[in-house]
Design a protein around this motif. Sequence first.
Motif, PDB file in Angstrom:
ATOM      1  N   VAL A 205       0.990   2.277   4.655  1.00 40.37           N
ATOM      2  CA  VAL A 205       0.596   1.474   3.494  1.00 40.37           C
ATOM      3  C   VAL A 205      -0.190   0.246   3.934  1.00 40.37           C
ATOM      4  CG1 VAL A 205       1.486  -0.029   1.678  1.00 40.37           C
ATOM      5  CG2 VAL A 205       2.422   2.267   1.954  1.00 40.37           C
ATOM      6  N   LEU A 206       0.294  -0.421   4.983  1.00 37.63           N
ATOM      7  CA  LEU A 206      -0.396  -1.602   5.492  1.00 37.63           C
ATOM      8  C   LEU A 206      -1.790  -1.236   5.995  1.00 37.63           C
ATOM      9  CD1 LEU A 206      -0.233  -4.619   6.152  1.00 37.63           C
ATOM     10  CD2 LEU A 206       0.730  -3.989   8.382  1.00 37.63           C
ATOM     11  N   PHE A 207      -1.903  -0.104   6.671  1.00 41.17           N
ATOM     12  CA  PHE A 207      -3.204   0.352   7.182  1.00 41.17           C
ATOM     13  C   PHE A 207      -4.171   0.632   6.031  1.00 41.17           C
ATOM     14  CE2 PHE A 207      -6.090   3.761   8.510  1.00 41.17           C
ATOM     15  CZ  PHE A 207      -6.642   3.197   9.646  1.00 41.17           C
ATOM     16  N   GLY A 208      -3.682   1.329   5.003  1.00 45.98           N
ATOM     17  CA  GLY A 208      -4.536   1.647   3.860  1.00 45.98           C
ATOM     18  C   GLY A 208      -5.015   0.408   3.126  1.00 45.98           C
TER      19      GLY A 208
ATOM     20  N   PHE B 267      -7.950  -6.423  -3.220  1.00 45.08           N
ATOM     21  CA  PHE B 267      -6.610  -6.280  -2.636  1.00 45.08           C
ATOM     22  C   PHE B 267      -5.696  -5.499  -3.580  1.00 45.08           C
ATOM     23  CE2 PHE B 267      -2.236  -7.831  -2.198  1.00 45.08           C
ATOM     24  CZ  PHE B 267      -1.995  -7.545  -0.850  1.00 45.08           C
ATOM     25  N   ILE B 268      -5.773  -5.813  -4.868  1.00 44.64           N
ATOM     26  CA  ILE B 268      -4.969  -5.088  -5.857  1.00 44.64           C
ATOM     27  C   ILE B 268      -5.368  -3.618  -5.897  1.00 44.64           C
ATOM     28  CG2 ILE B 268      -4.470  -4.887  -8.327  1.00 44.64           C
ATOM     29  CD1 ILE B 268      -4.838  -7.951  -8.488  1.00 44.64           C
ATOM     30  N   ALA B 269      -6.679  -3.358  -5.892  1.00 47.37           N
ATOM     31  CA  ALA B 269      -7.157  -1.975  -5.921  1.00 47.37           C
ATOM     32  C   ALA B 269      -6.702  -1.215  -4.680  1.00 47.37           C
ATOM     33  CB  ALA B 269      -8.684  -1.954  -6.023  1.00 47.37           C
ATOM     34  N   ALA B 270      -6.784  -1.861  -3.506  1.00 43.84           N
ATOM     35  CA  ALA B 270      -6.339  -1.212  -2.266  1.00 43.84           C
ATOM     36  C   ALA B 270      -4.839  -0.911  -2.321  1.00 43.84           C
ATOM     37  CB  ALA B 270      -6.663  -2.101  -1.074  1.00 43.84           C
ATOM     38  N   GLY B 271      -4.063  -1.846  -2.847  1.00 44.58           N
ATOM     39  CA  GLY B 271      -2.629  -1.625  -2.968  1.00 44.58           C
ATOM     40  C   GLY B 271      -2.293  -0.467  -3.889  1.00 44.58           C
TER      41      GLY B 271
ATOM     42  N   VAL C 173      -0.252   2.878  -2.454  1.00 46.03           N
ATOM     43  CA  VAL C 173       1.119   3.227  -2.858  1.00 46.03           C
ATOM     44  C   VAL C 173       1.159   4.529  -3.652  1.00 46.03           C
ATOM     45  CG1 VAL C 173       1.818   0.813  -2.877  1.00 46.03           C
ATOM     46  CG2 VAL C 173       0.982   1.864  -4.993  1.00 46.03           C
ATOM     47  N   ALA C 174       0.029   5.023  -4.121  1.00 46.13           N
ATOM     48  CA  ALA C 174       0.026   6.286  -4.857  1.00 46.13           C
ATOM     49  C   ALA C 174       0.467   7.438  -3.970  1.00 46.13           C
ATOM     50  CB  ALA C 174      -1.360   6.551  -5.422  1.00 46.13           C
ATOM     51  N   VAL C 175       0.109   7.385  -2.665  1.00 42.28           N
ATOM     52  CA  VAL C 175       0.442   8.486  -1.760  1.00 42.28           C
ATOM     53  C   VAL C 175       1.953   8.584  -1.512  1.00 42.28           C
ATOM     54  CG1 VAL C 175       0.040   9.480   0.517  1.00 42.28           C
ATOM     55  CG2 VAL C 175      -1.833   8.356  -0.698  1.00 42.28           C
TER      56      VAL C 175
ATOM     57  N   THR D 252      -4.577   6.393   3.756  1.00 50.59           N
ATOM     58  CA  THR D 252      -3.108   6.433   3.802  1.00 50.59           C
ATOM     59  C   THR D 252      -2.603   7.867   3.858  1.00 50.59           C
ATOM     60  OG1 THR D 252      -3.004   4.387   2.512  1.00 50.59           O
ATOM     61  CG2 THR D 252      -0.985   5.683   2.663  1.00 50.59           C
ATOM     62  N   PHE D 253      -3.218   8.743   3.076  1.00 49.57           N
ATOM     63  CA  PHE D 253      -2.832  10.154   3.085  1.00 49.57           C
ATOM     64  C   PHE D 253      -3.048  10.764   4.472  1.00 49.57           C
ATOM     65  CE2 PHE D 253      -3.856  14.661   2.455  1.00 49.57           C
ATOM     66  CZ  PHE D 253      -2.706  15.083   1.784  1.00 49.57           C
TER      67      PHE D 253
END
Length: 298
Positions: A8-11, A45-49, A53-55, A125-126
């Motif tokens: 998650v942090l990487f994504g 940042f919000i979009a990346a989060g 987290v979807a994965v 992330t996936f």
Amino acid sequence: MNEYTLPVLFGVIVGVLTRLHMLRTDYRQYPTYLHGKIIHVALGFIAAGLGTVAVPSIMEEDFTAITFLTVAASQFRDVRNMERNTLTVLDEYELVPRGNTYIEGIAIAFESRNYLVIFTSLFTTFSYLVVNVYVAIIVGIVCFLICRKLMSGSRIKDLVDIEFVEPHFEGAGLYVDNIYIMNIGIPDKQEAVLKYGMGFVLTPKNENSRTTIANLGQRQAILHDVSTAMGVVRDSGEPSLVPLAKRDLGDGRLGVFVLPQDRDVDKAVRVIGNVPTLENAIRMPSEAKANRRGGNFN
């Protein structure tokens, strides 16, 4: 920490870096530095989060968390509205306005780039979770390059040939080559126009280009970018010192008249050539069935 923390942090990091790369303050000075950038970095940042987290949510079969993506879509539509409203208000104070078509194109770009961040974070992330970090790095680089390609778009130089022509008067009529621009009857204003003015003829390369540059919004974008990059010799209340672009109704060529403070022909040609082709101005009459060989209206 658990198995999802590092992916998650990487994504999120890859998504934010992608958004930072797509966030540029160029000669148009938008977004503004510094506060305008803070808004867009925070939204990135919000979009990346959200994409990241979807994965884990899917892998944990927590499908209700995916509904946050639909909420994000509505929020980023508000980003588009925010940019449109802000630029429309600012445009009233420009000596040479952007125009509504240019503004709408900028607003669409800011909305779409948040979606690109979501997809970048989701795929990286996936890849991290399904394979390993090295594959995730490769996927992140590929997504980065795709975003860079989608960010560039086409330019006016891809559509037309640009030629410098000295503006001249025939009576009170101002012409660029044989293209009528406007009527100026005051001798002092004529002298100022000939002193500071520059003319360019844009010859379309094909039928699609001819229709695209005929769009009023595309013409206004050319005038705005030249005036922003090279300055403009005018002030409010000076209707005779307004940059204009007019068509030759016979062959579709576009005559561009500008009054730059920096009268550098080569630089002006480069600036005009690098004006973005507005998505809302693009027309393709060659794709119409009636214009295709053997095409018909049915």
